[in-house]
Every structure is written in C-alpha cells, then in structure tokens.
Design an enzyme around this catalytic site. Sequence first.
Site, PDB file in Angstrom:
ATOM      1  N   GLU A 269     -12.405  -2.031  14.982  1.00  0.00           N
ATOM      2  CA  GLU A 269     -12.329  -2.988  16.077  1.00  0.00           C
ATOM      3  C   GLU A 269     -11.271  -2.517  17.064  1.00  0.00           C
ATOM      4  O   GLU A 269     -10.191  -2.048  16.677  1.00  0.00           O
ATOM      5  CB  GLU A 269     -12.008  -4.384  15.548  1.00  0.00           C
ATOM      6  CG  GLU A 269     -13.157  -4.966  14.750  1.00  0.00           C
ATOM      7  CD  GLU A 269     -12.923  -6.403  14.312  1.00  0.00           C
ATOM      8  OE1 GLU A 269     -13.921  -7.087  14.046  1.00  0.00           O
ATOM      9  OE2 GLU A 269     -11.771  -6.844  14.224  1.00  0.00           O
TER      10      GLU A 269
ATOM     11  N   CYS B 245      -5.666  -1.885  22.620  1.00  0.00           N
ATOM     12  CA  CYS B 245      -5.154  -1.757  21.254  1.00  0.00           C
ATOM     13  C   CYS B 245      -6.190  -0.984  20.449  1.00  0.00           C
ATOM     14  O   CYS B 245      -7.299  -1.478  20.223  1.00  0.00           O
ATOM     15  CB  CYS B 245      -4.922  -3.154  20.665  1.00  0.00           C
ATOM     16  SG  CYS B 245      -4.259  -3.149  18.989  1.00  0.00           S
TER      17      CYS B 245
ATOM     18  N   CYS C 252      -6.874  -0.045   6.028  1.00  0.00           N
ATOM     19  CA  CYS C 252      -5.434   0.194   5.975  1.00  0.00           C
ATOM     20  C   CYS C 252      -4.980   0.194   4.523  1.00  0.00           C
ATOM     21  O   CYS C 252      -5.567  -0.493   3.679  1.00  0.00           O
ATOM     22  CB  CYS C 252      -4.697  -0.902   6.753  1.00  0.00           C
ATOM     23  SG  CYS C 252      -2.939  -0.568   7.013  1.00  0.00           S
TER      24      CYS C 252
ATOM     25  N   CYS D  46       0.350  -5.240   4.277  1.00  0.00           N
ATOM     26  CA  CYS D  46       1.345  -6.185   4.787  1.00  0.00           C
ATOM     27  C   CYS D  46       0.786  -7.601   4.589  1.00  0.00           C
ATOM     28  O   CYS D  46      -0.348  -7.892   4.978  1.00  0.00           O
ATOM     29  CB  CYS D  46       1.628  -5.910   6.262  1.00  0.00           C
ATOM     30  SG  CYS D  46       2.368  -4.274   6.550  1.00  0.00           S
TER      31      CYS D  46
ATOM     32  N   CYS E   1      -0.783  -9.785   7.458  1.00  0.00           N
ATOM     33  CA  CYS E   1      -1.712  -9.104   8.359  1.00  0.00           C
ATOM     34  C   CYS E   1      -3.135  -9.158   7.819  1.00  0.00           C
ATOM     35  O   CYS E   1      -3.399  -8.701   6.697  1.00  0.00           O
ATOM     36  CB  CYS E   1      -1.271  -7.652   8.542  1.00  0.00           C
ATOM     37  SG  CYS E   1      -2.337  -6.695   9.649  1.00  0.00           S
TER      38      CYS E   1
ATOM     39  N   GLY F 184      -4.984   0.389  10.744  1.00  0.00           N
ATOM     40  CA  GLY F 184      -4.442   1.598  10.148  1.00  0.00           C
ATOM     41  C   GLY F 184      -3.006   1.893  10.524  1.00  0.00           C
ATOM     42  O   GLY F 184      -2.422   1.295  11.416  1.00  0.00           O
ATOM     43  N   GLU F 185      -2.417   2.849   9.810  1.00  0.00           N
ATOM     44  CA  GLU F 185      -1.065   3.344  10.046  1.00  0.00           C
ATOM     45  C   GLU F 185      -1.177   4.699  10.755  1.00  0.00           C
ATOM     46  O   GLU F 185      -1.590   5.693  10.146  1.00  0.00           O
ATOM     47  CB  GLU F 185      -0.325   3.490   8.712  1.00  0.00           C
ATOM     48  CG  GLU F 185       0.953   4.314   8.749  1.00  0.00           C
ATOM     49  CD  GLU F 185       1.972   3.836   9.783  1.00  0.00           C
ATOM     50  OE1 GLU F 185       2.287   4.620  10.712  1.00  0.00           O
ATOM     51  OE2 GLU F 185       2.451   2.693   9.663  1.00  0.00           O
TER      52      GLU F 185
ATOM     53  N   SER G 119       2.740   2.438  17.097  1.00  0.00           N
ATOM     54  CA  SER G 119       3.411   1.480  16.216  1.00  0.00           C
ATOM     55  C   SER G 119       3.281   1.933  14.768  1.00  0.00           C
ATOM     56  O   SER G 119       2.184   2.246  14.301  1.00  0.00           O
ATOM     57  CB  SER G 119       2.802   0.091  16.390  1.00  0.00           C
ATOM     58  OG  SER G 119       3.379  -0.825  15.472  1.00  0.00           O
TER      59      SER G 119
ATOM     60  N   SER H  91       7.101  -1.860  13.288  1.00  0.00           N
ATOM     61  CA  SER H  91       6.639  -3.130  12.741  1.00  0.00           C
ATOM     62  C   SER H  91       7.695  -3.591  11.726  1.00  0.00           C
ATOM     63  O   SER H  91       7.656  -3.233  10.553  1.00  0.00           O
ATOM     64  CB  SER H  91       5.275  -2.932  12.075  1.00  0.00           C
ATOM     65  OG  SER H  91       4.716  -4.149  11.671  1.00  0.00           O
ATOM     66  N   LEU H  92       8.656  -4.395  12.189  1.00  0.00           N
ATOM     67  CA  LEU H  92       9.859  -4.694  11.396  1.00  0.00           C
ATOM     68  C   LEU H  92       9.731  -5.995  10.595  1.00  0.00           C
ATOM     69  O   LEU H  92       9.675  -5.982   9.373  1.00  0.00           O
ATOM     70  CB  LEU H  92      11.074  -4.761  12.324  1.00  0.00           C
ATOM     71  CG  LEU H  92      12.434  -4.954  11.647  1.00  0.00           C
ATOM     72  CD1 LEU H  92      12.753  -3.804  10.710  1.00  0.00           C
ATOM     73  CD2 LEU H  92      13.524  -5.114  12.696  1.00  0.00           C
ATOM     74  N   HIS H  93       9.813  -7.139  11.252  1.00  0.00           N
ATOM     75  CA  HIS H  93       9.510  -8.459  10.694  1.00  0.00           C
ATOM     76  C   HIS H  93      10.530  -9.027   9.711  1.00  0.00           C
ATOM     77  O   HIS H  93      10.369 -10.176   9.274  1.00  0.00           O
ATOM     78  CB  HIS H  93       8.127  -8.475  10.034  1.00  0.00           C
ATOM     79  CG  HIS H  93       7.078  -7.802  10.856  1.00  0.00           C
ATOM     80  ND1 HIS H  93       6.771  -8.224  12.138  1.00  0.00           N
ATOM     81  CD2 HIS H  93       6.293  -6.719  10.607  1.00  0.00           C
ATOM     82  CE1 HIS H  93       5.824  -7.427  12.633  1.00  0.00           C
ATOM     83  NE2 HIS H  93       5.526  -6.511  11.734  1.00  0.00           N
TER      84      HIS H  93
ATOM     85  N   ASN I 289      -0.409 -15.311  14.031  1.00  0.00           N
ATOM     86  CA  ASN I 289      -1.788 -15.711  14.278  1.00  0.00           C
ATOM     87  C   ASN I 289      -2.460 -16.028  12.947  1.00  0.00           C
ATOM     88  O   ASN I 289      -2.753 -15.112  12.160  1.00  0.00           O
ATOM     89  CB  ASN I 289      -2.548 -14.588  14.983  1.00  0.00           C
ATOM     90  CG  ASN I 289      -2.009 -14.337  16.370  1.00  0.00           C
ATOM     91  OD1 ASN I 289      -1.998 -15.231  17.201  1.00  0.00           O
ATOM     92  ND2 ASN I 289      -1.545 -13.119  16.615  1.00  0.00           N
TER      93      ASN I 289
ATOM     94  N   CYS J 233      -3.011 -10.235  17.451  1.00  0.00           N
ATOM     95  CA  CYS J 233      -2.233  -9.295  16.647  1.00  0.00           C
ATOM     96  C   CYS J 233      -2.355  -9.618  15.160  1.00  0.00           C
ATOM     97  O   CYS J 233      -2.147 -10.754  14.737  1.00  0.00           O
ATOM     98  CB  CYS J 233      -0.762  -9.364  17.076  1.00  0.00           C
ATOM     99  SG  CYS J 233       0.286  -8.188  16.217  1.00  0.00           S
TER     100      CYS J 233
END
Length: 385
Positions: A111, A125, A132, A136, A139, A187-188, A219, A241-243, A318, A361
Amino acid sequence: MGVTLDLSRAGAVTPVRPNLSGLTRPALAAALVDAGVASPEKARMRAVQAWRWIHHYGVTDFGRMTDIAKETRAALAEHFRLDRPEVVERQVSRDGTRKWLIRMAPGVEVETVYIPDVGRAGALCISSQVGCTLNCTFCHTGTQALVRNLTAAEIVAQVQVARDDLEEWPSPKEDRRLSNIVFMGMGEPLYNLDAVADAIDIIADNEGIAISRRRITVSTSGVIPEFQALGQRTQAMLAISLHATNDALRDVLVPLNRKYPIAELMAAVRAFPGLSNARRATFEYVMLKGVNDSPAEARALVQLLKAIPAKINLIPFNPWPGTDYQCSDWGTIEAFAAILNRAGFASPIRTPRGRDILAACGQLKSESEKLRASARRSTALPPDA
C-alpha cells in the site's frame, strides 16, 4: 535396455525481462550493452535518451521514444519492459489523501499513500518491503508477516503510479503536487538498503523525477549498523521511529530496541553523516494514552535529545481493529508539545489524515492480505465445522 528421459524442457522458466525503471544510470547503460542494444561507445547516449523518456516523461511504451531509431526501440522492447504494476484498488479520503493497493506479483502487494499539503506540496509515503518483521505493538502494518523485500523497480513504481494518478508527467519543476517522498510505509527500509539507495538515486536524478534528496526522508526503527551507509549512499533525511524515552517501554513498543537500545541509537544519530541544524533528524513519537504521554515523558524526551539537531513529530495514535492502545487526549498532546516547544524543539502535531480509508500512519496493511488470511482460516476448518 535402459530408458533415458529428455528433461531438458521440463520446468523451463521463461526469463523475465528486466524493468528499466529500476536501473540506476550506470546500470542502465551496462544493461543496454549486455543485451546488445547499444555498443559500449553509444551506451551512455542511449541511456540518457531512455532515462529521460522513462523518468521525465513517464512513458511505458518503447514505441513512444521518438528520438531513438525504430530498430533500437524494437530491440529495447525485445529485451526489456517498462510496464507498471497492477493497481488493485484506489481509495480517496474525504481529506484528499489517496491510497493505492499495488500488486507487484502474485501474492506480493503493498500500500502506498499520497498525503496532500505535506512538505512543500504533498508527500508520498512509500513501502520498502512487503510486510514487516519489527512487530511494533502499536502499528497495524507490523501485524502483517514479511513476504519479501521490494526491488528498486518496485519502489520506484510506487512513485510512478502516484504520478500517473496525479497527472504529473512530464516531470514538473514548479507547482508540483508531489514534492516529498517518505519511506514510512510498509517495512524497515534499512533491512533493504541496497534497493532503497538505488531507488533514491533514480527518484532524485535531476533529469528524471527530480525530487531533491533533502525532500526524501528515510524512517527507521533503529537499525544502527546501516546508519553510516544510509547517510553516505543516499544523502537523504533521517527519521527515527522513537515513541519512548526509556528502554523498558521502548522494548515493548519497538521490540528492535532490545537489540539496539536507546543510548546506542542516540550515539548513532549524533554520528549520522551530514547531521546539522540545516539537516536535522526527525524523531517520530506516537501519542498513546496513559503510556508515553505524561509531562514527565516530555521532559525526559527533551533531555534525551539535548544537543541533537532535531525536530519532533507528535503523532496522534490512529486506532485500528484489535488494538488495545488509545489515542492521547488532545489537551494532553498539546501540553506535551508545549514542553518541547519551550525547550526549543520544533514539535508539530501531525494532523491525522486518511483515517476513513485506513491510510493514516501505522495503518497500512494490505486488505487483500487480510482476505487471504481469512480464506486460509476458512479452508483450515474441518468440513463439518
């Protein structure tokens, strides 16, 4: 009397013609020579011609390359292809966000999302993998198993599909609607750095799609060993991508942290090639109610990023079906941002976009993948279930 079976034709596979859209300039010239389409002396000139048709004009038919001899066009069509992948589904949100489900091959779908009014004009994006491995916990994309890495051609194809839909061929220099690229899809990216780096070389080329490297952001959740290569090979902007501000919480939210903890991550960011006040790192911080949104966490974030040229994107969570997380209250997010602002950090609150089409996101997950999973569960049931 022995019997000999002729297996020479059994299992024969027709070679797949390479898609020129995924080749860098040097690789394109080399491919033309290897295929006998151009002599070594003329390969660079032919590559320049083909490159402009592919990446500036967006053609998908070698027959339209009118400044190339007819015989050469026929040879190009014999050895190569320019076709786009199949757009399985196209959705447009009430806010103008667009999402495409793109089938690269049977069972290989990603996507891609266009978000208007982001960056200079609008951001795309894009995905670097199908699925992935990072898992996470907040996510939605991370709940889809990894299928494989995307090729450079498949990464570039996402940009081409968007520009087809936005009617942005030939490449505009001004007033373009697609001005920024963010590797923040499925994905990473640093687990597929070779293809990502080649795709960035193609996307950023001034005689093609011509999106500046400073408008391309990669990212990562923190694959530290690839940071130096990312900076040196792509000159793209870095996003983390910290969080979370401590290892105990980040281990839960971003399991990769168990391998590359926060202290090592911050050291790697400080050493990132080209990092400066003019090229700041972006830290993404999703706001989870009662998890990471307290004033104490905001102050800890200020200390963590002290002396790092950085900006902080606060992302309202989200929700997606099945998650246990909730979005922080708006007042809580604003109070969090105020602490960061007083400390001198730019900390915009990202406006949620495309929620009505699950394009926001962390929400990217192929609908057809979900349907396939449902079908697998159905076929696994006994007949009398």
